[in-house]
Design an enzyme around this catalytic site. Structure first.
Site, PDB file in Angstrom:
ATOM      1  N   CYS A  16     -32.914  32.822   8.824  1.00 43.50           N
ATOM      2  CA  CYS A  16     -34.294  32.569   9.220  1.00 43.50           C
ATOM      3  C   CYS A  16     -35.108  33.858   9.157  1.00 43.50           C
ATOM      4  O   CYS A  16     -34.571  34.935   8.937  1.00 43.50           O
ATOM      5  CB  CYS A  16     -34.340  31.995  10.626  1.00 43.50           C
TER       6      CYS A  16
ATOM      7  N   ALA B 110     -33.915  36.659  11.269  1.00 39.36           N
ATOM      8  CA  ALA B 110     -32.758  37.336  10.683  1.00 39.36           C
ATOM      9  C   ALA B 110     -33.218  38.350   9.642  1.00 39.36           C
ATOM     10  O   ALA B 110     -32.676  39.455   9.555  1.00 39.36           O
ATOM     11  CB  ALA B 110     -31.817  36.323  10.044  1.00 39.36           C
TER      12      ALA B 110
ATOM     13  N   ARG C 244     -23.936  43.429  11.035  1.00 36.18           N
ATOM     14  CA  ARG C 244     -24.174  43.837   9.664  1.00 36.18           C
ATOM     15  C   ARG C 244     -23.582  45.197   9.322  1.00 36.18           C
ATOM     16  O   ARG C 244     -23.676  45.662   8.205  1.00 36.18           O
ATOM     17  CB  ARG C 244     -25.680  43.825   9.384  1.00 36.18           C
TER      18      ARG C 244
ATOM     19  N   HIS D 102     -38.401  39.318   5.703  1.00 37.56           N
ATOM     20  CA  HIS D 102     -38.494  40.644   5.092  1.00 37.56           C
ATOM     21  C   HIS D 102     -39.958  40.994   4.868  1.00 37.56           C
ATOM     22  O   HIS D 102     -40.404  42.105   5.145  1.00 37.56           O
ATOM     23  CB  HIS D 102     -37.787  40.686   3.733  1.00 37.56           C
TER      24      HIS D 102
END
Lengths: 72, 484
Positions: free
Chosen positions: B62, B65, B96, B195
């Site tokens: 999403c 994220a 991550r 992003h």
């Protein structure tokens, strides 16, 4: 009337980038491209047509400009 | 099984699509394609960045994220508040493997989880007061924090909290940048919009912070590494190559990066982008506002590294160009030895990839250096410009699958029978149980780094260790084996 970022690629061609549409195309031709003015009808390599009122003096690239769809 | 021909690949896609009802079939057909490297524009054969079909098993994330997990999260000296209920932050914490140096909890905060832990009353009465209190608490408990970002979770957008007003007010009070990020999970079709939103927040709240400040002494060889998240140490393995060339790496975006590095980036000479998908927006902005050129590079596998080093050097003078050749020469013996050792063990093996960001095209070169062939690739959240770039990297008649569904991926694997799959954790155990060697390529299966020459050695070892693992010969129970 999308905001379009115009920039030069490595080969020196102008790229037409619409962030919202995620579209990046090479500009095939610009109606007026002289040392005094830049603009008019712009044709992309995918065949679509866009319009901007000629700007003088010509803008320095990269820059963001507002274009109209050619068929409007 | 030999590589598929174009007709066979088309037939395979058709066969897989048969399972869907009419409407879903029509939609999914646009996302699956057989590669033709001669096609210039991917939109003619593949559609991407569209909403996933209800009912299929997608692997996307999403917007939260994309923003908190990918772009903002690795900035180590800032605190990133997961603003909303506790789960989003808790389940994405430190997953991550963005490595960094520093003392966690003192001057860096990478693996810590900060959340406003929304309860019913915060939803009903709004959470702005709580956010103010939270910011004060963070500043009191961690006085070395350089800035705070507020990463919105879904409810913030739904209840209409004004996090911008709180951020502005508190930012002035504390004299630290406080960045509101409107990355509510429901925005967009995948993490990709996250992003973009994160890039826009950097643009609006960080980039211009030092425009009037001339105390930074800019050098002629200043570069910024953009879109390298230092997974397993990737950015470090890349950075040493650039530094050996004589360049000065001013900023790392954002693996092992700091707020001041980001603020100084407008003063560099060249932006180097590794992950194009997640950070091209900010690079385009810096090109427009500050006239900083940007270029994409690829540090996976010796062929691509050499190519990229030369391309980077071409932006600078002869000293740097000569240095680039020296660097390539210096590591030649090292990587030749790796290829000599692993290539015979991996030659001709087939790989299928399904990852995000840059990997589905960037690692192709590294596999080819090891004599392996990538027979299928796809992205979770790519846009058409990613496929434009991918189609040139991939061979004739290889499979391309955008936002592949669990079902499609399994069927492709059953038919294509690759020797290795590189994808994410959600796919890993399914394929391992099917008896196919698998590498988790989002965070290098807890290994890494994979970038740079040092990373290539690890990459080659890991691939060999997976593909040639003796366990794949033990997939059948002993009592089921034929007597022969």
């Amino acid at each position: 009337m999308p905001n379009v970022m115009i920039r030069k690629n490595d080969a020196g061609d102008l790229l037409f980038y619409v962030a919202k549409k995620d579209m990046e195309e090479t500009i095939a031709s610009v109606e007026t491209d002289t040392s005094e003015t830049w603009g008019g009808e712009v044709v992309l390599t995918d065949g679509s047509r866009w319009y901007i009122d000629p700007i003088s003096p010509p803008p320095s690239f990269p820059t963001t400009l507002r274009f109209k769809r050619g068929d409007e | 099984m030999a590589t598929l021909t174009r007709d066979e690949a088309q037939a395979l896609i058709q066969e897989v699509l048969e399972a869907y009802p009419e409407k879903a079939k029509k939609d999914r057909a646009k996302h699956l394609a057989v590669n033709d490297p001669s096609v210039e524009q991917s939109k003619k054969c593949i559609i991407s960045n569209r909403k996933s079909q209800p009912g299929v098993m997608t692997i996307r994330g999403c917007a939260y994220a994309g923003s908190k997990g990918v772009v903002w999260g690795p900035i180590k000296d800032m605190v990133h508040i997961s603003h909303g209920p506790v789960g989003c932050g808790a389940y994405s914490r430190a997953g991550r493997r963005n490595y960094y140096v520093g003392h966690t909890g003192v001057n860096v905060f990478g693996t810590m989880n900060f959340t406003s832990d929304f309860q019913e009353k915060d939803i009903v009465f709004g959470g702005d007061k709580k956010l103010e209190k939270l910011i004060d608490e963070i500043n009191a408990l961690f006085p070395l924090v350089k800035g705070i970002s507020v990463q919105s979770e879904c409810p913030i957008g739904l209840i209409g909290d004004d996090i911008e007003a709180v951020s502005k007010k508190k930012g002035k009070e504390l004299d630290k940048p406080i960045v509101p990020v409107r990355c509510e999970g429901f925005r967009g079709v995948s993490q990709s919009l996250g992003h973009h939103i994160a890039n826009d927040a950097v643009r609006d709240w960080v980039i211009g912070n030092r425009d009037g400040d001339t105390s930074f002494e800019a050098g002629p060889y200043d570069v910024a590494v953009i879109g390298d998240y230092n997974i397993g140490g990737d950015a470090w393995a890349s950075r040493i190559l650039l530094e050996e060339m004589g360049l000065r790496v001013v900023a790392q975006w954002s693996g092992d990066g700091t707020l001041s590095e980001m603020e100084l980036t407008p003063k560099v000479k060249l932006n180097l982008i590794h992950c194009y998908r997640s950070m091209n927006y900010i690079s385009r902005f810096m090109e427009e506002k500050y006239g900083i050129p940007w270029m994409e590079y690829n540090f996976f596998g010796p062929t691509k590294i050499a190519e990229s080093l030369r391309k980077i050097a071409a932006f600078f003078d002869e000293t740097i160009q000569a240095n680039a050749e020296k660097v390539i020469e210096k590591y030649k013996a090292e990587y030749d030895a790796i290829i000599a050792k692993y290539r015979p063990r991996l030659e001709g093996k087939k790989v299928m990839l399904y990852v995000g960001g840059l990997r589905p095209r960037h690692v192709v070169g590294a596999y080819e250096d090891l004599g392996m062939e990538v027979v299928g690739t796809g992205y979770e959240f790519a846009h058409n410009d990613d496929y434009d770039r991918t189609m040139k990297e991939m061979g004739e008649a290889t499979l391309l699958y955008d936002d592949v569904t669990g079902y499609e991926f399994e069927e492709f694997v059953k038919k294509v029978k690759p020797d290795l799959i590189g994808s994410g954790i959600k796919e890993k155990y399914i394929f391992q149980k099917m008896g196919v060697p698998f590498r988790q390529m989002h965070s290098w299966d807890y290994s890494g780094p994979y970038h740079g020459y040092d990373g290539f050695a690890i990459f080659a070892r890991d691939m060999d260790m997976t593909v040639n693992n003796p366990c794949w010969n033990s997939m059948q129970a002993p009592w089921l084996k034929s007597a022969a």
